[in-house]
Design an enzyme around this catalytic site. Structure first.
Site, PDB file in Angstrom:
ATOM      1  N   LYS A  92       9.945  -7.032  -7.878  1.00 44.17           N
ATOM      2  CA  LYS A  92      10.273  -5.918  -6.985  1.00 44.17           C
ATOM      3  C   LYS A  92       9.349  -5.921  -5.772  1.00 44.17           C
ATOM      4  O   LYS A  92       8.150  -6.199  -5.892  1.00 44.17           O
ATOM      5  CB  LYS A  92      10.140  -4.605  -7.756  1.00 44.17           C
ATOM      6  CG  LYS A  92      10.498  -3.353  -6.962  1.00 44.17           C
ATOM      7  CD  LYS A  92      10.361  -2.125  -7.844  1.00 44.17           C
ATOM      8  CE  LYS A  92      10.687  -0.840  -7.113  1.00 44.17           C
ATOM      9  NZ  LYS A  92      10.581   0.346  -7.990  1.00 44.17           N
ATOM     10  N   SER A 126      14.218   3.225  -8.134  1.00 38.47           N
ATOM     11  CA  SER A 126      13.963   2.459  -6.924  1.00 38.47           C
ATOM     12  C   SER A 126      13.938   0.951  -7.144  1.00 38.47           C
ATOM     13  O   SER A 126      13.837   0.187  -6.190  1.00 38.47           O
ATOM     14  CB  SER A 126      12.624   2.904  -6.320  1.00 38.47           C
ATOM     15  OG  SER A 126      11.562   2.669  -7.235  1.00 38.47           O
ATOM     16  N   SER A 156      12.554   4.806 -12.245  1.00 33.00           N
ATOM     17  CA  SER A 156      12.934   3.735 -11.331  1.00 33.00           C
ATOM     18  C   SER A 156      13.186   2.385 -11.982  1.00 33.00           C
ATOM     19  O   SER A 156      13.686   1.471 -11.331  1.00 33.00           O
ATOM     20  CB  SER A 156      11.860   3.562 -10.246  1.00 33.00           C
ATOM     21  OG  SER A 156      11.876   4.662  -9.376  1.00 33.00           O
TER      22      SER A 156
END
Length: 464
Positions: free
Chosen positions: A74, A150, A174
């Site tokens: 990420k 996210s 997330s």
């Protein structure tokens, strides 16, 4: 193939890490223009690392349990050779491109091939999948819908078979929300079970964790990442655990508390039905399931606004530390939260912190009576993208409290809606009982059977 299957194939010389990485890169080239799960792919560096791994396997000297397995990271986690931009246009080019975060360093030591950075909402702020830097990341099951946030790109990439493993982060859901909406698995570990080193300004909410398409791979990946890190003063100081050991012991005799809504939010009937079916399946395999209308310690959670208050304070600090000219480039959602944060009083902030301590204590006592708590991962199906719907601007009610109490929580797919969209089941355990959470997830996964791929993946496989 799963990471576990790939390692077996490398050991048996039926596949090489270079072949596998090329297949992953081909899949990225084919499908990512439609999905937008990657901010950047380091093809040259990854092929170089895959070639080194191939030579180690040929010599019979793999350097670790993930040698040659492709892993995406990420874009909030520092990765040497690729900048880390946090989904934001406010940071300089090349930001953090010369360092690895502890989890990335540990994955490299285990032999993982780091090949790309997946998209994130700006500074991990929201649970839908758009950011000022990369635009919209789309759900592989329906390109008109959000992939969740996210860890948007991580979930979408896994669902689209663009790599077997992904690193995500979770400050309120997330990892678990994108896992649920994309039909993959994700674990938010106990706080600091995976070291991060850098300090956080979100009240010890944020965690780094593994994402994969099966629970076995979550355990394999967590084995690599959950290691001591002396320079992280908060990192877990207990013994190194083998999370694969005992993973297949099943659920017989375990005390499972199940609640559709936890008593905190109305849940979509399709999600409620899928979660109830999953609880019945656990019961059929020997779990002692207690069916609860509500979880008493959580009844004041949403009213306390503890998560929202801490998040507003975090946003205020983030915006305040951003130079004035760059602020106009930020997501309006962050600017709105920062404006609320500026108006927070010290008493209100302290009340939120006190409420957090009381909740953590009460949930600690709750797990004296139960081994795990099971509920849906999210109360609503994924919304159209882009944008954050008004009814999702609250703290994620079923996931965010686990960040407050620092408990491990995982999402595993538990069915499809009438529209053919995946639904996630959340399994939550006592603090530092990450292995137990994975065991229950694996027990359910084995009872459930294989989970399908998104239609666009099946179509691409037929074409190839």
């Amino acid at each position: 193939m799963s990471a576990s299957e790939l390692v077996l194939a490398y050991r048996g010389s039926s596949l090489s890490p270079v072949e596998v990485l090329r297949a992953v890169l081909d899949q990225v080239q084919s499908l990512d223009p439609h999905i937008n799960a990657f901010r950047v792919v380091d093809e040259e560096g990854a092929l170089r690392d895959a070639a080194s791994s191939e030579q180690r396997w040929l010599r019979g000297t793999p350097c670790g349990p993930l040698d040659g397995v492709p892993v995406s990271v990420k874009d909030m986690v520092a990765t040497r050779g690729m900048s880390t931009m946090f989904g934001s246009c406010t940071l300089p080019q090349g930001h953090l491109s010369d360092v690895d975060a502890p989890c990335v360093d540990l994955l490299r030591r285990a032999g993982a091939v780091i090949f790309g950075k997946t998209t994130t909402t700006e500074f991990g702020n929201k649970i839908v999948s758009d950011s000022p830097l990369t635009g919209v990341t789309r759900n592989p099951w329906d390109l008109s819908l959000s992939a969740g946030g996210s860890s948007s790109g991580a979930g979408a990439a896994l669902a689209a078979r663009m790599g077997p493993l992904a690193v995500g982060t979770d400050g309120g859901g997330s990892i678990r929300v994108p896992a649920a909406w994309n039909g993959v698995c994700g674990l938010k570990p106990s706080f600091k079970r995976v070291p991060t080193q850098e300090p956080h300004n979100v009240g010890e909410l944020s965690n780094v964790g593994p994402m994969a398409r099966c629970v076995q791979d979550l355990a394999l990946m967590l084995n690599a990442m959950a290691r001591p890190w002396p320079s992280d003063w908060q990192s877990f100081g207990g013994p190194v655990e083998d999370f694969c050991r005992g993973l297949n012991r099943g659920v017989e005799g375990l005390r499972v508390a199940f609640s559709v809504s936890l008593g905190v939010i109305e849940v979509d009937p399709q999600i409620a039905s899928a979660a109830c079916n999953a609880a019945r399946l656990l019961e059929q395999h020997g779990a002692r399931v207690s069916w609860l209308e509500a979880v008493e310690p959580l009844q004041g959670y949403m009213k306390s606004e503890m998560h929202s208050i801490l998040w507003m304070a975090r946003s205020e600090q983030l915006v305040r530390r951003t130079p004035e000219p760059q602020r106009q480039l930020m997501d309006p959602e962050i600017l709105a939260l920062a404006d609320c944060g500026r108006r927070l009083s010290a008493p209100r902030l302290m009340d939120a912190l006190q409420a957090r301590m009381e909740l953590a204590s009460a949930m600690h006592a709750f797990f004296d009576r139960y081994d795990v708590l099971v509920c849906p991962s999210f109360h609503h199906m994924p919304p159209p993208t882009p944008g954050l719907p008004p009814n999702m601007r609250m703290a994620p009610p079923l996931t965010s409290w686990c960040n407050q109490t620092q408990q491990p929580a995982a999402s595993v797919p538990c069915g499809l809606s009438r529209e053919g969209l995946p639904i996630g089941l959340q399994v939550i355990g006592p603090r530092f009982h990450d292995g137990l959470v994975l065991r229950v997830c694996r027990g359910y996964e084995r009872a459930r059977g294989a989970f399908p791929a998104p239609p666009m993946v099946l179509a691409s496989e037929e074409l190839s």
